[in-house]
Design a protein around this motif. Structure first.
Motif, mmCIF file in Angstrom:
data_model
loop_
_atom_site.group_PDB
_atom_site.id
_atom_site.type_symbol
_atom_site.label_atom_id
_atom_site.label_comp_id
_atom_site.label_asym_id
_atom_site.label_seq_id
_atom_site.Cartn_x
_atom_site.Cartn_y
_atom_site.Cartn_z
ATOM 1 N N SER A 233 9.768 9.473 8.474
ATOM 2 C CA SER A 233 11.078 9.130 9.031
ATOM 3 C C SER A 233 11.888 8.400 7.965
ATOM 4 N N SER B 114 12.061 13.703 8.314
ATOM 5 C CA SER B 114 13.128 13.655 9.311
ATOM 6 C C SER B 114 14.127 12.610 8.847
ATOM 7 N N THR C 42 17.725 10.681 8.675
ATOM 8 C CA THR C 42 18.918 10.309 9.434
ATOM 9 C C THR C 42 19.931 9.709 8.474
ATOM 10 N N ALA D 274 17.164 4.749 16.036
ATOM 11 C CA ALA D 274 17.483 4.738 17.463
ATOM 12 C C ALA D 274 18.977 4.527 17.694
ATOM 13 N N HIS E 191 21.408 5.393 15.770
ATOM 14 C CA HIS E 191 22.128 6.614 15.450
ATOM 15 C C HIS E 191 21.984 7.651 16.562
ATOM 16 N N LEU E 192 20.810 7.724 17.160
ATOM 17 C CA LEU E 192 20.626 8.652 18.273
ATOM 18 C C LEU E 192 21.507 8.260 19.454
ATOM 19 N N GLN F 175 25.244 9.091 18.826
ATOM 20 C CA GLN F 175 25.587 10.502 18.991
ATOM 21 C C GLN F 175 26.060 10.826 20.404
ATOM 22 N N ARG F 176 25.776 9.931 21.362
ATOM 23 C CA ARG F 176 26.219 10.139 22.740
ATOM 24 C C ARG F 176 27.669 9.724 22.948
#
Length: 296
Positions: A164, A177, A179, A240, A242-243, A246-247
């Protein structure tokens, strides 16, 4: 590469200085040489040249060639064959020690924390941590520091390690992965931190945390569980966030990130992370105090 560099590399692989010089003289000649000729071409003293050649013969790096009843010459093992042999012997030793060393090691009585005082040592220690990963690897940094680590990161990923990465800047050739950090531009983050922060943690067991600015770098390596936990959670938290971001609609998140007063207060520590990393050993100067009126 010069002959001096070749000799230095052979020494790193276990040859003595005289052995390396004599071997290079033999491969450069391409024909059998007697002891006198090896001494003359290599700079190995005549008083020790036969002892040196005997050691090369013992390790299989050279062979005796008899040209007559009283004449003995020496010829080298071809370089490719020597390197293949060294690699096999090295790999065999590593395999043996991988099983043997843990069996004789005592449980650690103290946790390691040691200082890293330049970019080369910071990246070298970070590479050690990456290479030790067997299960998971967390990495956060700028492309300039991530790039030199990519070969060993890819090797870890190929061996099944879950990788990650948070990258502060665009990376056209990401690993694991990845980001991209999008809350603030790399320039703004650099201004806030005062350095390019690098965090690397393997298997939640060891970590390197450091900062780079221009040509200078500072940092620490540690296997202290509390520090490693913080390093891992720092990277996980960034991913987390960044995830979650994205919403949001892009404009809504940008407005929230730049105008929320609580976030502005948390981000108002310009340069303090770099100052803390620079402190190094105990007794160095304290970091600058943050003004209560400062803002991001």
């Amino acid at each position: 590469m010069s002959q001096e560099s070749v000799i230095a590399e052979l020494q790193r692989l276990g040859m003595s200085g005289y052995e390396a010089k004599a071997y290079v003289a033999l491969i450069a000649a391409g024909t059998p040489l007697n002891g006198y000729e090896v001494a003359k071409r290599s700079g190995v003293p005549r008083s020790t040249v036969y002892e040196t050649l005997g050691k090369l013969v013992s390790r299989g790096a050279a062979y005796e060639v008899r040209a007559g009843e009283a004449s003995v010459g020496y010829i080298s093992l071809p370089p490719s064959a020597l390197l293949d042999r060294m690699r096999r012997e090295f790999d065999a030793s590593i395999d043996t020690l991988r099983d043997a060393l843990p069996a004789v090691a005592s449980p650690p009585q103290v946790r390691l924390v040691h200082n890293l005082t330049d970019r080369a040592s910071l990246l070298a220690r970070a590479e050690d941590v990456v290479a030790a990963a067997r299960n998971d690897l967390f990495l956060s940094g700028w492309p300039a520091e991530i790039e030199p680590l990519k070969p060993v990161v890819r090797r870890a990923e190929a061996e099944g390690v879950d990788v990650s990465v948070v990258s502060f800047g665009e990376d056209d050739d990401p690993v694991g992965s990845t980001t991209p950090h999008r809350f603030s531009t790399p320039e703004v983050v650099l201004e806030n931190l005062g350095c390019r922060l690098l965090v690397v943690s393997a298997d939640r067991e060891q970590a390197v945390i450091g900062g780079v600015v221009n040509g200078d770098a500072w940092g620490v390596y540690t296997d202290d569980p509390a520090v490693v936990l913080v390093a891992v959670e720092y990277v996980r938290h960034d991913i987390a966030m960044h995830l979650i971001a994205q919403r949001f609609a892009p404009d809504d998140f940008e407005s929230f990130w730049t105008s929320d007063p609580d976030l502005r207060r948390l981000r108002a520590d310009h340069g303090i992370p770099a100052a803390l990393l620079k402190r190094g050993p105990a007794g160095a100067s304290a970091p600058p105090r943050r003004s209560r009126r400062s803002s991001s």
